[in-house]
Design a protein around this motif. Structure first.
Motif, PDB file in Angstrom:
ATOM      1  N   HIS A 100       1.016  -1.039   0.009  1.00 40.96           N
ATOM      2  CA  HIS A 100      -0.147   0.257  -0.062  1.00 40.96           C
ATOM      3  C   HIS A 100       0.835   1.274  -0.098  1.00 40.96           C
ATOM      4  O   HIS A 100       1.903   1.377   0.790  1.00 40.96           O
ATOM      5  CB  HIS A 100      -0.707   0.055   1.066  1.00 40.96           C
ATOM      6  CG  HIS A 100      -1.641  -1.229   1.499  1.00 40.96           C
ATOM      7  ND1 HIS A 100      -3.053  -1.247   0.732  1.00 40.96           N
ATOM      8  CD2 HIS A 100      -1.541  -2.457   1.986  1.00 40.96           C
ATOM      9  CE1 HIS A 100      -3.737  -2.339   1.167  1.00 40.96           C
ATOM     10  NE2 HIS A 100      -2.527  -3.164   1.774  1.00 40.96           N
ATOM     11  N   ILE A 101       0.640   2.038  -0.875  1.00 42.83           N
ATOM     12  CA  ILE A 101       1.348   3.339  -1.061  1.00 42.83           C
ATOM     13  C   ILE A 101       0.631   4.769  -1.145  1.00 42.83           C
ATOM     14  O   ILE A 101      -0.489   4.610  -1.671  1.00 42.83           O
ATOM     15  CB  ILE A 101       2.319   3.124  -2.358  1.00 42.83           C
ATOM     16  CG1 ILE A 101       3.154   2.188  -2.444  1.00 42.83           C
ATOM     17  CG2 ILE A 101       2.778   4.685  -2.735  1.00 42.83           C
ATOM     18  CD1 ILE A 101       4.496   2.059  -1.642  1.00 42.83           C
ATOM     19  N   TRP A 102       1.115   5.747  -0.371  1.00 38.60           N
ATOM     20  CA  TRP A 102       0.207   6.887  -0.598  1.00 38.60           C
ATOM     21  C   TRP A 102       1.231   7.717  -1.100  1.00 38.60           C
ATOM     22  O   TRP A 102       2.383   7.771  -0.814  1.00 38.60           O
ATOM     23  CB  TRP A 102       0.163   7.481   1.112  1.00 38.60           C
ATOM     24  CG  TRP A 102      -0.236   9.039   1.045  1.00 38.60           C
ATOM     25  CD1 TRP A 102      -1.561   9.263   0.530  1.00 38.60           C
ATOM     26  CD2 TRP A 102       0.138  10.189   1.845  1.00 38.60           C
ATOM     27  NE1 TRP A 102      -1.536  10.858   0.898  1.00 38.60           N
ATOM     28  CE2 TRP A 102      -0.634  11.161   1.486  1.00 38.60           C
ATOM     29  CE3 TRP A 102       1.589  10.012   2.656  1.00 38.60           C
ATOM     30  CZ2 TRP A 102      -0.178  12.514   2.050  1.00 38.60           C
ATOM     31  CZ3 TRP A 102       1.929  11.387   3.272  1.00 38.60           C
ATOM     32  CH2 TRP A 102       0.846  12.375   2.966  1.00 38.60           C
ATOM     33  N   ARG A 103       0.643   8.600  -2.032  1.00 38.62           N
ATOM     34  CA  ARG A 103       1.445   9.447  -2.991  1.00 38.62           C
ATOM     35  C   ARG A 103       0.740  10.661  -3.081  1.00 38.62           C
ATOM     36  O   ARG A 103      -0.282  11.068  -3.862  1.00 38.62           O
ATOM     37  CB  ARG A 103       1.522   8.894  -4.532  1.00 38.62           C
ATOM     38  CG  ARG A 103       2.250   9.688  -5.430  1.00 38.62           C
ATOM     39  CD  ARG A 103       3.572   9.698  -5.217  1.00 38.62           C
ATOM     40  NE  ARG A 103       4.415  10.308  -6.266  1.00 38.62           N
ATOM     41  CZ  ARG A 103       4.729  11.481  -6.585  1.00 38.62           C
ATOM     42  NH1 ARG A 103       4.425  12.285  -5.518  1.00 38.62           N
ATOM     43  NH2 ARG A 103       5.679  11.821  -7.704  1.00 38.62           N
TER      44      ARG A 103
ATOM     45  N   TYR B 179      -6.088  20.488  -3.237  1.00 39.07           N
ATOM     46  CA  TYR B 179      -5.154  19.500  -2.903  1.00 39.07           C
ATOM     47  C   TYR B 179      -5.318  18.098  -3.639  1.00 39.07           C
ATOM     48  O   TYR B 179      -6.298  17.636  -4.232  1.00 39.07           O
ATOM     49  CB  TYR B 179      -5.452  18.841  -1.314  1.00 39.07           C
ATOM     50  CG  TYR B 179      -4.656  17.726  -0.767  1.00 39.07           C
ATOM     51  CD1 TYR B 179      -3.456  17.792  -0.195  1.00 39.07           C
ATOM     52  CD2 TYR B 179      -5.228  16.407  -1.089  1.00 39.07           C
ATOM     53  CE1 TYR B 179      -2.933  16.872   0.393  1.00 39.07           C
ATOM     54  CE2 TYR B 179      -4.364  15.168  -0.375  1.00 39.07           C
ATOM     55  CZ  TYR B 179      -3.174  15.427   0.087  1.00 39.07           C
ATOM     56  OH  TYR B 179      -2.478  14.544   0.606  1.00 39.07           O
ATOM     57  N   PHE B 180      -4.259  17.321  -3.998  1.00 39.29           N
ATOM     58  CA  PHE B 180      -4.172  16.130  -4.974  1.00 39.29           C
ATOM     59  C   PHE B 180      -3.114  15.003  -4.410  1.00 39.29           C
ATOM     60  O   PHE B 180      -1.956  15.327  -4.469  1.00 39.29           O
ATOM     61  CB  PHE B 180      -3.597  16.848  -6.314  1.00 39.29           C
ATOM     62  CG  PHE B 180      -3.531  15.697  -7.618  1.00 39.29           C
ATOM     63  CD1 PHE B 180      -4.235  14.689  -7.406  1.00 39.29           C
ATOM     64  CD2 PHE B 180      -2.431  16.041  -8.417  1.00 39.29           C
ATOM     65  CE1 PHE B 180      -4.154  14.014  -8.557  1.00 39.29           C
ATOM     66  CE2 PHE B 180      -2.522  15.137  -9.276  1.00 39.29           C
ATOM     67  CZ  PHE B 180      -3.125  13.971  -9.452  1.00 39.29           C
ATOM     68  N   ASP B 181      -3.717  14.059  -4.063  1.00 42.10           N
ATOM     69  CA  ASP B 181      -2.956  12.829  -3.726  1.00 42.10           C
ATOM     70  C   ASP B 181      -3.698  11.560  -4.439  1.00 42.10           C
ATOM     71  O   ASP B 181      -4.635  11.610  -4.906  1.00 42.10           O
ATOM     72  CB  ASP B 181      -2.808  12.828  -2.303  1.00 42.10           C
ATOM     73  CG  ASP B 181      -3.846  12.326  -1.406  1.00 42.10           C
ATOM     74  OD1 ASP B 181      -5.195  12.202  -2.166  1.00 42.10           O
ATOM     75  OD2 ASP B 181      -4.090  11.929  -0.351  1.00 42.10           O
ATOM     76  N   ALA B 182      -3.107  10.683  -3.942  1.00 40.77           N
ATOM     77  CA  ALA B 182      -3.613   9.196  -4.433  1.00 40.77           C
ATOM     78  C   ALA B 182      -3.000   8.034  -3.463  1.00 40.77           C
ATOM     79  O   ALA B 182      -1.891   8.311  -2.938  1.00 40.77           O
ATOM     80  CB  ALA B 182      -3.209   8.983  -5.939  1.00 40.77           C
ATOM     81  N   ASN B 183      -3.815   6.849  -3.309  1.00 37.95           N
ATOM     82  CA  ASN B 183      -3.495   5.762  -2.729  1.00 37.95           C
ATOM     83  C   ASN B 183      -3.318   4.739  -3.578  1.00 37.95           C
ATOM     84  O   ASN B 183      -4.204   4.668  -4.516  1.00 37.95           O
ATOM     85  CB  ASN B 183      -4.237   5.253  -1.610  1.00 37.95           C
ATOM     86  CG  ASN B 183      -3.901   6.295  -0.397  1.00 37.95           C
ATOM     87  OD1 ASN B 183      -4.433   7.257  -0.204  1.00 37.95           O
ATOM     88  ND2 ASN B 183      -3.556   5.592   0.716  1.00 37.95           N
ATOM     89  N   PHE B 184      -2.427   3.773  -3.699  1.00 35.55           N
ATOM     90  CA  PHE B 184      -2.326   2.738  -4.599  1.00 35.55           C
ATOM     91  C   PHE B 184      -2.384   1.458  -3.880  1.00 35.55           C
ATOM     92  O   PHE B 184      -1.300   1.584  -2.611  1.00 35.55           O
ATOM     93  CB  PHE B 184      -1.129   2.833  -5.598  1.00 35.55           C
ATOM     94  CG  PHE B 184      -0.916   4.052  -6.290  1.00 35.55           C
ATOM     95  CD1 PHE B 184      -1.574   4.187  -7.417  1.00 35.55           C
ATOM     96  CD2 PHE B 184      -0.243   5.198  -5.882  1.00 35.55           C
ATOM     97  CE1 PHE B 184      -1.558   5.144  -8.170  1.00 35.55           C
ATOM     98  CE2 PHE B 184      -0.272   6.344  -6.611  1.00 35.55           C
ATOM     99  CZ  PHE B 184      -1.026   6.423  -7.633  1.00 35.55           C
TER     100      PHE B 184
END
Length: 253
Positions: free
Chosen positions: A83-86, A110-115
């Protein structure tokens, strides 16, 4: 594509579609009737969705998000990197033009993503996340309890120029439970008393809200999330998702 608006007449839309509804290229992502694409340095989001009960209506419009800078930071949420938070751009400018009265504004974005390569409930029990504008940029906290008993505790400050610095973590501070009694906490200066100033989204296993806290002596209001994955795993909860997240198969471009 999940879209949520808040306040009077707020809508929630998240339709689960099959592979036939997906188109992707280097600079664009299309899911059924909605899409995201890069136009130079601006992310253009075209929305054409149907909101979920109890307020069923068409939600259309455009969102344009312009990052002040893009960071190079990634955070592994589990030791094996499943699991990655970007956080792509924690400091951005945003323009919203939706087809409803009063739903047009420009502001701070705000701009992020989780993979991930596994379902969240396979690895986590609970987690909280918060993002607070502070010191000319933004500060983010990620706290989680993993199912193996280990914990994640991370904090970063992001500048408008894109620099990301790990910070010493202020203590956890209690926050009142959500309407569904989801346990919540955030971080703040010692003796500070964080409080919710606006309820944004409330579910049996999830809470999103605007929260006021104090960081380095500076009062700030940001977005806070709490997720209880022990509840999410319940066989009583998952069938309820079909009402808020309906499935639509057979999309044809």
């Amino acid at each position: 594509m999940n879209v949520a608006t808040y306040g009077p007449g707020g809508r929630f839309t998240m339709t689960d579609r099959g592979r036939s509804a997906l188109r992707q290229s280097k600079d664009s992502l299309q899911i059924g009737p909605s899409s995201m694409r890069w136009d130079g340095n601006t992310l253009v989001i075209q929305i054409n969705e149907l909101s979920a009960p109890p307020l069923i209506s068409r939600l259309r419009g455009e969102i344009r998000l312009s990052p002040r800078a893009v960071t190079d930071r990634e955070l592994a949420l589990t030791p094996d990197g499943a699991h990655i938070w970007r956080p792509f751009s924690p400091v951005s400018d945003i323009s919203v033009v939706l087809e409803a009265k009063g739903w047009q504004w420009d502001g701070h974005g705000y701009f992020d993503a989780n993979f991930g390569t596994r379902a969240l409930e396979e690895d986590f029990a609970v987690w909280t996340w918060g993002r607070y504008p502070s010191h000319g940029g933004s500060t983010c906290f990620y706290d989680a309890q993993r199912l193996d008993g280990s914990e994640l505790a991370a904090g970063f400050h992001f500048t408008a120029e894109g620099r990301a610095d790990a910070i010493a973590l202020p203590p956890k501070r209690p926050l009142s439970r959500s309407l569904w009694a989801v346990k919540r906490e955030t971080r703040g200066d010692p003796l500070s008393q964080p409080r919710q100033v606006m309820n944004m989204l409330d579910a049996p296993f999830y809470s999103r809200s605007m929260v006021r806290t104090v960081l380095d002596g500076q009062p700030c209001v940001g977005v806070h999330e709490a997720l209880d994955l022990k509840r999410f795993r319940s066989p009583l909860i998952k069938p309820m998702l079909a009402i808020r997240v309906p499935r639509r198969a057979g999309w044809v471009f």
